[in-house]
Design a protein around this motif. Sequence first.
Motif, PDB file in Angstrom:
ATOM      1  N   GLY A   9      64.908  22.469  44.815  1.00 48.35           N
ATOM      2  CA  GLY A   9      64.239  22.371  46.104  1.00 48.35           C
ATOM      3  C   GLY A   9      64.948  23.238  47.117  1.00 48.35           C
ATOM      4  N   VAL A  10      64.193  23.755  48.083  1.00 50.72           N
ATOM      5  CA  VAL A  10      64.746  24.639  49.101  1.00 50.72           C
ATOM      6  C   VAL A  10      64.293  24.147  50.474  1.00 50.72           C
ATOM      7  CG1 VAL A  10      64.849  26.997  49.995  1.00 50.72           C
ATOM      8  CG2 VAL A  10      64.714  26.614  47.524  1.00 50.72           C
ATOM      9  N   HIS A  11      65.257  24.065  51.403  1.00 53.55           N
ATOM     10  CA  HIS A  11      64.983  23.660  52.779  1.00 53.55           C
ATOM     11  C   HIS A  11      65.137  24.879  53.677  1.00 53.55           C
ATOM     12  CE1 HIS A  11      66.636  21.426  56.594  1.00 53.55           C
ATOM     13  NE2 HIS A  11      65.405  21.860  56.777  1.00 53.55           N
ATOM     14  N   ARG A  13      64.491  26.351  57.727  1.00 50.51           N
ATOM     15  CA  ARG A  13      64.245  26.034  59.141  1.00 50.51           C
ATOM     16  C   ARG A  13      63.786  27.302  59.848  1.00 50.51           C
ATOM     17  NH1 ARG A  13      68.119  22.217  62.589  1.00 50.51           N
ATOM     18  NH2 ARG A  13      66.674  20.757  61.594  1.00 50.51           N
ATOM     19  N   ASP A  47      60.901  22.351  60.112  1.00 56.20           N
ATOM     20  CA  ASP A  47      61.636  22.215  58.853  1.00 56.20           C
ATOM     21  C   ASP A  47      60.643  22.130  57.705  1.00 56.20           C
ATOM     22  OD1 ASP A  47      64.602  21.891  59.448  1.00 56.20           O
ATOM     23  OD2 ASP A  47      63.743  20.459  60.854  1.00 56.20           O
ATOM     24  N   TRP A  49      60.505  21.865  53.421  1.00 54.61           N
ATOM     25  CA  TRP A  49      61.128  21.695  52.105  1.00 54.61           C
ATOM     26  C   TRP A  49      60.116  22.100  51.038  1.00 54.61           C
ATOM     27  CZ3 TRP A  49      62.451  18.747  56.205  1.00 54.61           C
ATOM     28  CH2 TRP A  49      63.813  18.471  56.404  1.00 54.61           C
ATOM     29  N   THR A  51      59.429  22.165  46.953  1.00 58.85           N
ATOM     30  CA  THR A  51      59.874  21.612  45.675  1.00 58.85           C
ATOM     31  C   THR A  51      58.856  21.973  44.589  1.00 58.85           C
ATOM     32  OG1 THR A  51      58.816  19.510  46.280  1.00 58.85           O
ATOM     33  CG2 THR A  51      61.184  19.698  46.652  1.00 58.85           C
ATOM     34  N   ASP A  97      56.904  19.984  52.090  1.00 61.51           N
ATOM     35  CA  ASP A  97      57.085  18.913  53.075  1.00 61.51           C
ATOM     36  C   ASP A  97      57.413  19.573  54.403  1.00 61.51           C
ATOM     37  OD1 ASP A  97      56.886  16.137  52.006  1.00 61.51           O
ATOM     38  OD2 ASP A  97      58.299  16.931  50.534  1.00 61.51           O
ATOM     39  N   ALA A 121      61.124  29.914  51.706  1.00 54.60           N
ATOM     40  CA  ALA A 121      61.437  28.833  50.772  1.00 54.60           C
ATOM     41  C   ALA A 121      60.913  29.133  49.377  1.00 54.60           C
ATOM     42  CB  ALA A 121      60.863  27.518  51.293  1.00 54.60           C
TER      43      ALA A 121
END
Length: 308
Positions: A9-11, A13, A47, A49, A51, A97, A121
């Motif tokens: 997973g990558v977050h 911003r 933000d 996310w 996945t 997300d 992401a």
Amino acid sequence: MSQALAADGVHVRAPGKLNLFFEVGGVQEDGYHDVASAYQAVSLFEDVWATPSEEFTIAISGTVDVADVPADDRNLAVRAARLLAQRIGYTGGVHLDVVKHVPVAGGMGGGSADAAAALVACDALWGADLGVSELHKLASRLGADVPFALMGGTAIGTGRGDQLSPALAKGRFDWVVVPSHAGLSTPEVYAHLDELRARPDIRGGAGVPEVEPGVLQALRAGDPVALAEHTRNDLQVAALSLRPELREALELGESSGALAGLVSGSGPTLAFLTADPESALELQVTLSAAGLEALHVHGPVAGARIAA
């Protein structure tokens, strides 16, 4: 083709933006307008996310009202993910997300920030490693504000707003942002501006749009007082005509210590430039006491980046 995932997973911003200066040219045959804008990325972030998933799906939450944000293929972040997958030949999907903090339909580019974050992401998640130039090309296909959300900082935008040149901005600029709970449609604001410009008392639209030199000089000097003398938004007259109740809040901020107040982008969010962080805090308290939601933000900040 199917590629190995770079991570579980990558977050990412990505920042919202303010238009410190926005000049709008006349309407073109295709209905669009050339513009000249000074963008600044500010410390109000989205933000995202990403996945792994077999399909393209999205979930949306946030500290702002997200009821009108589409949670399907109409969402710009989903479109960004699909565009990247098509570009690299990736055959899987992704679940996004999205946690929103930028006002929705508020003229601060929140949806564009989501799209920029999704590009970064998914690029990392899928191990594409396309690089800044290729991501910028994809961003330009998604909307005028998406490339700037990738870049961040301060920049001059011309053409449709997506032809970007970094601008030197020294130091920090402090703003108080007043969101509105009812958004404004960007196409509606542009169309109304065209209607207003048909009247003899509303000027503008002639010639090629350009950012005033005084804006660039003030940014280079890190001088908010000088910037206040040159900040302008051609869309403001249309936004205030459509939402006249915004005038009262605009006048309150300008009479309560702001160096300048203006509608952000196509509105209806208002942005007030202040002299320093202490002045911003004082203005935030004053506006809050008047029953307005007021947020203290600063710029410039970086564009879409992978977060810890």
